[in-house]
Write a protein that holds these residues in place. Sequence first.
Motif, PDB file in Angstrom:
ATOM      1  N   ASN A 180      13.571  -0.225   7.214  1.00  0.00           N
ATOM      2  CA  ASN A 180      12.471  -0.958   6.582  1.00  0.00           C
ATOM      3  C   ASN A 180      12.846  -2.416   6.316  1.00  0.00           C
ATOM      4  O   ASN A 180      12.286  -3.071   5.438  1.00  0.00           O
ATOM      5  N   SER A 181      13.796  -2.943   7.116  1.00  0.00           N
ATOM      6  CA  SER A 181      14.288  -4.299   6.878  1.00  0.00           C
ATOM      7  C   SER A 181      13.184  -5.342   7.003  1.00  0.00           C
ATOM      8  O   SER A 181      13.181  -6.352   6.288  1.00  0.00           O
ATOM      9  N   TYR A 182      12.261  -5.128   7.929  1.00  0.00           N
ATOM     10  CA  TYR A 182      11.226  -6.128   8.173  1.00  0.00           C
ATOM     11  C   TYR A 182      10.335  -6.323   6.947  1.00  0.00           C
ATOM     12  O   TYR A 182      10.010  -7.449   6.568  1.00  0.00           O
ATOM     13  N   CYS A 183       9.928  -5.244   6.325  1.00  0.00           N
ATOM     14  CA  CYS A 183       8.935  -5.319   5.249  1.00  0.00           C
ATOM     15  C   CYS A 183       9.530  -5.518   3.858  1.00  0.00           C
ATOM     16  O   CYS A 183       8.891  -6.133   2.999  1.00  0.00           O
ATOM     17  N   THR A 184      10.703  -4.982   3.630  1.00  0.00           N
ATOM     18  CA  THR A 184      11.270  -4.831   2.288  1.00  0.00           C
ATOM     19  C   THR A 184      10.391  -3.874   1.471  1.00  0.00           C
ATOM     20  O   THR A 184       9.222  -3.634   1.829  1.00  0.00           O
ATOM     21  N   PRO A 185      10.895  -3.355   0.358  1.00  0.00           N
ATOM     22  CA  PRO A 185      10.075  -2.468  -0.473  1.00  0.00           C
ATOM     23  C   PRO A 185       8.837  -3.143  -1.060  1.00  0.00           C
ATOM     24  O   PRO A 185       7.906  -2.458  -1.485  1.00  0.00           O
ATOM     25  N   LEU A 186       8.816  -4.475  -1.093  1.00  0.00           N
ATOM     26  CA  LEU A 186       7.658  -5.163  -1.659  1.00  0.00           C
ATOM     27  C   LEU A 186       6.435  -5.066  -0.758  1.00  0.00           C
ATOM     28  O   LEU A 186       5.297  -5.105  -1.242  1.00  0.00           O
ATOM     29  N   TYR A 187       6.650  -4.936   0.539  1.00  0.00           N
ATOM     30  CA  TYR A 187       5.528  -4.888   1.472  1.00  0.00           C
ATOM     31  C   TYR A 187       5.295  -3.509   2.080  1.00  0.00           C
ATOM     32  O   TYR A 187       4.257  -3.293   2.697  1.00  0.00           O
ATOM     33  N   GLN A 188       6.245  -2.601   1.925  1.00  0.00           N
ATOM     34  CA  GLN A 188       6.047  -1.253   2.466  1.00  0.00           C
ATOM     35  C   GLN A 188       7.002  -0.284   1.761  1.00  0.00           C
ATOM     36  O   GLN A 188       8.180  -0.581   1.616  1.00  0.00           O
ATOM     37  N   GLN A 189       6.462   0.856   1.354  1.00  0.00           N
ATOM     38  CA  GLN A 189       7.265   1.883   0.699  1.00  0.00           C
ATOM     39  C   GLN A 189       7.131   3.199   1.469  1.00  0.00           C
ATOM     40  O   GLN A 189       6.278   4.038   1.165  1.00  0.00           O
ATOM     41  N   PRO A 190       7.974   3.404   2.455  1.00  0.00           N
ATOM     42  CA  PRO A 190       7.859   4.587   3.322  1.00  0.00           C
ATOM     43  C   PRO A 190       7.979   5.921   2.602  1.00  0.00           C
ATOM     44  O   PRO A 190       7.410   6.916   3.059  1.00  0.00           O
ATOM     45  N   ILE A 191       8.712   5.964   1.495  1.00  0.00           N
ATOM     46  CA  ILE A 191       8.859   7.221   0.769  1.00  0.00           C
ATOM     47  C   ILE A 191       7.504   7.726   0.283  1.00  0.00           C
ATOM     48  O   ILE A 191       7.250   8.935   0.251  1.00  0.00           O
ATOM     49  N   LYS A 192       6.612   6.813  -0.060  1.00  0.00           N
ATOM     50  CA  LYS A 192       5.271   7.222  -0.491  1.00  0.00           C
ATOM     51  C   LYS A 192       4.480   7.862   0.646  1.00  0.00           C
ATOM     52  O   LYS A 192       3.493   8.556   0.410  1.00  0.00           O
ATOM     53  N   HIS A 193       4.903   7.606   1.882  1.00  0.00           N
ATOM     54  CA  HIS A 193       4.254   8.216   3.045  1.00  0.00           C
ATOM     55  C   HIS A 193       4.956   9.492   3.486  1.00  0.00           C
ATOM     56  O   HIS A 193       4.566  10.085   4.490  1.00  0.00           O
ATOM     57  N   GLY A 194       6.002   9.892   2.755  1.00  0.00           N
ATOM     58  CA  GLY A 194       6.684  11.143   3.074  1.00  0.00           C
ATOM     59  C   GLY A 194       7.988  11.002   3.827  1.00  0.00           C
ATOM     60  O   GLY A 194       8.620  12.001   4.159  1.00  0.00           O
ATOM     61  N   ILE A 195       8.425   9.772   4.107  1.00  0.00           N
ATOM     62  CA  ILE A 195       9.695   9.549   4.798  1.00  0.00           C
ATOM     63  C   ILE A 195      10.845   9.890   3.847  1.00  0.00           C
ATOM     64  O   ILE A 195      10.803   9.578   2.657  1.00  0.00           O
ATOM     65  N   ALA A 293      -4.817  -2.401  12.535  1.00  0.00           N
ATOM     66  CA  ALA A 293      -5.438  -1.526  11.529  1.00  0.00           C
ATOM     67  C   ALA A 293      -4.396  -0.641  10.851  1.00  0.00           C
ATOM     68  O   ALA A 293      -4.423  -0.456   9.623  1.00  0.00           O
ATOM     69  N   LEU A 294      -3.479  -0.083  11.642  1.00  0.00           N
ATOM     70  CA  LEU A 294      -2.424   0.759  11.070  1.00  0.00           C
ATOM     71  C   LEU A 294      -1.510  -0.072  10.187  1.00  0.00           C
ATOM     72  O   LEU A 294      -1.121   0.366   9.095  1.00  0.00           O
ATOM     73  N   ALA A 295      -1.170  -1.273  10.647  1.00  0.00           N
ATOM     74  CA  ALA A 295      -0.323  -2.150   9.833  1.00  0.00           C
ATOM     75  C   ALA A 295      -0.977  -2.439   8.490  1.00  0.00           C
ATOM     76  O   ALA A 295      -0.322  -2.388   7.444  1.00  0.00           O
ATOM     77  N   LYS A 296      -2.267  -2.740   8.498  1.00  0.00           N
ATOM     78  CA  LYS A 296      -2.989  -3.020   7.254  1.00  0.00           C
ATOM     79  C   LYS A 296      -2.977  -1.826   6.309  1.00  0.00           C
ATOM     80  O   LYS A 296      -2.939  -1.983   5.079  1.00  0.00           O
ATOM     81  N   SER A 297      -2.985  -0.627   6.870  1.00  0.00           N
ATOM     82  CA  SER A 297      -3.045   0.575   6.035  1.00  0.00           C
ATOM     83  C   SER A 297      -1.694   0.926   5.424  1.00  0.00           C
ATOM     84  O   SER A 297      -1.642   1.622   4.407  1.00  0.00           O
ATOM     85  N   GLN A 298      -0.593   0.467   6.027  1.00  0.00           N
ATOM     86  CA  GLN A 298       0.740   0.834   5.561  1.00  0.00           C
ATOM     87  C   GLN A 298       1.483  -0.309   4.872  1.00  0.00           C
ATOM     88  O   GLN A 298       2.356  -0.068   4.044  1.00  0.00           O
ATOM     89  N   MET A 299       1.132  -1.539   5.220  1.00  0.00           N
ATOM     90  CA  MET A 299       1.877  -2.700   4.760  1.00  0.00           C
ATOM     91  C   MET A 299       1.015  -3.575   3.843  1.00  0.00           C
ATOM     92  O   MET A 299      -0.141  -3.831   4.156  1.00  0.00           O
ATOM     93  N   LYS A 300       1.596  -4.021   2.759  1.00  0.00           N
ATOM     94  CA  LYS A 300       0.879  -4.941   1.882  1.00  0.00           C
ATOM     95  C   LYS A 300       0.776  -6.319   2.518  1.00  0.00           C
ATOM     96  O   LYS A 300      -0.204  -7.036   2.301  1.00  0.00           O
ATOM     97  N   ASP A 301       1.779  -6.694   3.277  1.00  0.00           N
ATOM     98  CA  ASP A 301       1.783  -7.959   4.012  1.00  0.00           C
ATOM     99  C   ASP A 301       2.947  -7.913   4.977  1.00  0.00           C
ATOM    100  O   ASP A 301       3.627  -6.890   5.097  1.00  0.00           O
ATOM    101  N   ALA A 302       3.175  -9.004   5.681  1.00  0.00           N
ATOM    102  CA  ALA A 302       4.315  -9.114   6.585  1.00  0.00           C
ATOM    103  C   ALA A 302       5.083 -10.378   6.228  1.00  0.00           C
ATOM    104  O   ALA A 302       4.533 -11.305   5.630  1.00  0.00           O
ATOM    105  N   GLY A 303       6.350 -10.423   6.588  1.00  0.00           N
ATOM    106  CA  GLY A 303       7.189 -11.543   6.195  1.00  0.00           C
ATOM    107  C   GLY A 303       7.138 -12.697   7.178  1.00  0.00           C
ATOM    108  O   GLY A 303       6.087 -13.015   7.735  1.00  0.00           O
ATOM    109  N   GLY A 304       8.294 -13.314   7.411  1.00  0.00           N
ATOM    110  CA  GLY A 304       8.336 -14.551   8.172  1.00  0.00           C
ATOM    111  C   GLY A 304       8.798 -14.422   9.599  1.00  0.00           C
ATOM    112  O   GLY A 304       9.088 -15.432  10.250  1.00  0.00           O
ATOM    113  N   LEU A 305       8.875 -13.208  10.129  1.00  0.00           N
ATOM    114  CA  LEU A 305       9.423 -13.000  11.465  1.00  0.00           C
ATOM    115  C   LEU A 305       8.312 -12.712  12.463  1.00  0.00           C
ATOM    116  O   LEU A 305       7.509 -11.802  12.259  1.00  0.00           O
TER     117      LEU A 305
END
Length: 388
Positions: A180-195, A293-305
């Motif tokens: 989850n390096s790209y998003c950090t926990p601030l933009y994506q929390q995979p554990i909430k999705h069951g990971i 659409a999938l990105a919007k549903s899982q990620m709060k935003d994206a970083g600088g890459l």
Amino acid sequence: MDLSYILNQLGEQHEDYFNAVSPPIVQTSNFLFDTVDDLRQAFAAEYDVFLYSRGNNPTVEILKQKLAALDGAEDALVFNSGASAIFCSVLPFVKSGDHIVSVKAPYTWAQRLFEVILPRFGVTTTYIDGTAIEHWQTATQPNTVLYYLESPNSWTYDIQDLSAVAALAKQHNIVTVIDNSYCTPLYQQPIKHGIDLVLQSATKFIGGHSDVVAGVVSGSKAHMSKIFYSEYMTTGAGATPFHAWLLLRGLRTLPIRLERVTRTTHAMIAWLKLQSWVSNIIYPLDAQHPQYALAKSQMKDAGGLLTFALEVKTVQQMEAFCNALKRFRMAVSWGGHESLIIPKCAGMSAADFDASNATHRQVRVYFGLEDAEVLQQDLSQAAQHAGL
């Protein structure tokens, strides 16, 4: 727990260290015990006590609590590199004869683990296009024990449906691990999705200052304990107290740094789309991304890459563009204060460059904390220098 509490208060018992505002670097290898029985109990429960800093350390412990809370996890472990975090999050869950399903073209050192190290011990890996759940289903074998995800990955920013992959894994009792390096926990929390296990290179956004190399894995206490008592302790892969202190410092400003980087990136994307020498911008939260659409549903935003292709005809033009940059630095990694660029052609010989192949013309760019106008001027002058 709210974000401000996690970053500024969680785990910090100021009365234990002279009411200092900043937690100290507890730079010690050993910890003392008053009685033989106290030492005996510490030997029996090293995961939960301070015995020897290869295992637990007070400075590292504060950082662990914060990182676990950010991920919404029960616990976390901090490593001396992102590569160590990958190694130690995979090894405890495989044995000879087991099978792994991984997204195609994972991070270099994950791929080295799957292709060079694990085959020596009878563990095989199947790479898939992880963007469709059907590919995960097809690749799963009776001996599959682990799914390895990167969502988004770097360069192409492919995204996996985290909830769907986690649900499939649970049907087959398969452990799921995500970078989850790209998003950090601030933009994506995979554990909430069951990971099950979430790892990231703390070298990047968590550290934020390009002065520390580290990694983190978070998940359930059961999984963290399993990793701790096997690969973590055996390889001595834990982070040092000083590196943990640097990461604590980086965490304090993570939200404002990430917000600034993201705002700059959106401005830069709008500008890049107007440049005739730029094509094929790839960014997960750009509306033209095929999985937007999938990105919007899982990620709060994206970083600088992000990645884009240059409209060049020769490798000499590619090199001239990159070499002429003054504000962008040419280097790997991302997440620090400085803007970075790395061209795809750096990974191949000049003779193999094919201008008709869009991937050969790609550059991966990270936008740091500089003003957008400064970065635009730098890219413009480099394009002019390269004759674009």
